[in-house]
Design a protein around this motif. Structure first.
Motif, PDB file in Angstrom:
ATOM      1  N   ARG A  59       5.891  -7.041  -2.968  1.00  0.00           N
ATOM      2  CA  ARG A  59       6.806  -7.529  -1.618  1.00  0.00           C
ATOM      3  C   ARG A  59       7.283  -8.821  -1.772  1.00  0.00           C
ATOM      4  O   ARG A  59       7.950  -9.198  -0.508  1.00  0.00           O
ATOM      5  CB  ARG A  59       5.916  -7.221  -0.574  1.00  0.00           C
ATOM      6  CG  ARG A  59       5.343  -5.825  -0.519  1.00  0.00           C
ATOM      7  CD  ARG A  59       4.337  -5.912   0.719  1.00  0.00           C
ATOM      8  NE  ARG A  59       3.343  -4.476   0.573  1.00  0.00           N
ATOM      9  CZ  ARG A  59       2.431  -4.420   1.368  1.00  0.00           C
ATOM     10  NH1 ARG A  59       1.762  -5.172   2.113  1.00  0.00           N
ATOM     11  NH2 ARG A  59       1.687  -3.008   1.273  1.00  0.00           N
ATOM     12  N   THR A  84      10.845  -1.299   2.744  1.00  0.00           N
ATOM     13  CA  THR A  84       9.807  -2.545   2.201  1.00  0.00           C
ATOM     14  C   THR A  84       9.838  -3.746   3.136  1.00  0.00           C
ATOM     15  O   THR A  84       8.888  -4.296   3.735  1.00  0.00           O
ATOM     16  CB  THR A  84       9.826  -2.697   0.650  1.00  0.00           C
ATOM     17  OG1 THR A  84       9.505  -1.546   0.069  1.00  0.00           O
ATOM     18  CG2 THR A  84       8.630  -3.776   0.465  1.00  0.00           C
ATOM     19  N   TYR A 233       3.007   5.038   1.874  1.00  0.00           N
ATOM     20  CA  TYR A 233       3.023   3.949   3.180  1.00  0.00           C
ATOM     21  C   TYR A 233       1.738   4.219   3.945  1.00  0.00           C
ATOM     22  O   TYR A 233       1.126   5.329   3.738  1.00  0.00           O
ATOM     23  CB  TYR A 233       4.073   4.004   4.030  1.00  0.00           C
ATOM     24  CG  TYR A 233       4.388   5.386   4.808  1.00  0.00           C
ATOM     25  CD1 TYR A 233       3.978   5.688   6.023  1.00  0.00           C
ATOM     26  CD2 TYR A 233       5.341   6.580   4.047  1.00  0.00           C
ATOM     27  CE1 TYR A 233       3.936   6.950   6.681  1.00  0.00           C
ATOM     28  CE2 TYR A 233       5.389   7.773   4.678  1.00  0.00           C
ATOM     29  CZ  TYR A 233       4.757   7.857   6.046  1.00  0.00           C
ATOM     30  OH  TYR A 233       4.942   9.263   6.441  1.00  0.00           O
ATOM     31  N   ALA A 252       4.258  -0.885   3.549  1.00  0.00           N
ATOM     32  CA  ALA A 252       5.038   0.041   2.572  1.00  0.00           C
ATOM     33  C   ALA A 252       4.001  -0.086   1.221  1.00  0.00           C
ATOM     34  O   ALA A 252       3.714  -1.197   0.957  1.00  0.00           O
ATOM     35  CB  ALA A 252       6.193  -0.534   2.077  1.00  0.00           C
TER      36      ALA A 252
END
Length: 278
Positions: A59, A84, A233, A252
């Motif tokens: 991320r 995301t 998720y 996510a």
């Protein structure tokens, strides 16, 4: 098929197990997004042909930029970079969920923790509707997530978090357990874990049979994926009383550790996405 993992941790248990399932017949590679490109978060560069599908298990800004670059070249990414990124902004997350009619905790955004007392018009925060749940606006490792029961507690947080942008939610009485619902390509997995607001820590994740979930919770978890454009998720849900669900977080591509069938579901999802592109 050629499947590529965007992650600094291809040895993560779920990814490693998924790779083991795929490699007899398919090629699985990994890219550490922090080692690719020229060092600029918005300008990654990975030469060579595209993979058939990318799994985005990271991320950071560089990971998201890398995923976007693959999407722009026509490759499927699970989950999309935009979805995301949205899940990292708790203000945007709550806004989208509530506009879609999902039972998400009412959320208010404050520019900084130091300014939180200003919601009540008092410098010391005495008139805030305690207890409150205060979280960093931007979800990340070691961010702020805590229950605030008094003005003294609020002032104590200010020493370390004064300039942190935060979201504020009224505390909803519950059992103290989070229902961890994970979805991979529409398949739901579930577990119980102590709330991260618990004073004695979260402790282990406990198994939970899908049949023990209140009626409608599986459908609710799947609906989150449709609203947020997510395929892999997690949804954290608390029981607000008599089986009434309240969503407190959406993630996510979470870890999904220890869930029987999760690697198989992820491998199948990757192959379906690759086949659609082909």
């Amino acid at each position: 098929m050629r499947i590529c993992l965007i992650t600094p941790r291809p040895d993560h248990p779920v990814l490693a197990a998924t790779t083991a399932l795929l490699t007899p017949r398919h090629q699985v590679e990994s890219i550490d997004p922090e080692s690719e490109g020229d060092g600029a978060p918005g300008d990654p560069s990975v030469p060579g042909p595209l993979a058939d599908v990318y799994l985005l298990k990271a991320r950071t800004p560089r990971a998201l930029a890398l995923a976007r670059s693959f999407e722009e070249r026509g490759a499927p990414v699970l989950n999309p970079a935009a979805a995301t990124a949205l899940c990292q902004d708790r203000t945007e997350m709550a806004g989208l969920a509530r506009r879609a009619g999902l039972p998400f905790a009412a959320t208010r955004t404050v520019a900084s923790l130091a300014g939180l007392a200003g919601l009540a018009g008092l410098a010391d925060g005495r008139d805030l509707p305690y207890p409150l749940v205060v979280k960093s606006r931007h979800s990340r490792r070691h961010d702020l997530v805590t229950r605030v029961d008094s003005a003294a507690r609020l002032r104590g947080l200010g020493a370390a978090w004064a300039q942190e942008p935060v979201v504020v939610q009224e505390f909803t009485a519950n059992s103290g357990w989070d229902h961890k619902l994970w979805v991979i390509g529409g398949q739901v997995f579930a577990a119980l874990r102590r709330s991260e607001l618990a004073e004695d820590g979260r402790g282990p994740t406990l198994p939970l049979e899908l049949g023990d979930l209140p009626h409608g919770w599986q459908d609710l978890a799947r609906a989150v994926g449709s609203v947020f454009a997510l395929e892999v998720y997690g949804v954290d849900v608390i029981d607000a009383g008599d089986g009434t669900p309240l969503i407190v977080d959406i993630n996510a591509f979470p870890g999904i550790r220890g869930q029987k069938g999760a690697p198989e579901a992820l491998a199948a999802l990757a192959l379906r996405a690759a086949a659609r592109r082909a």
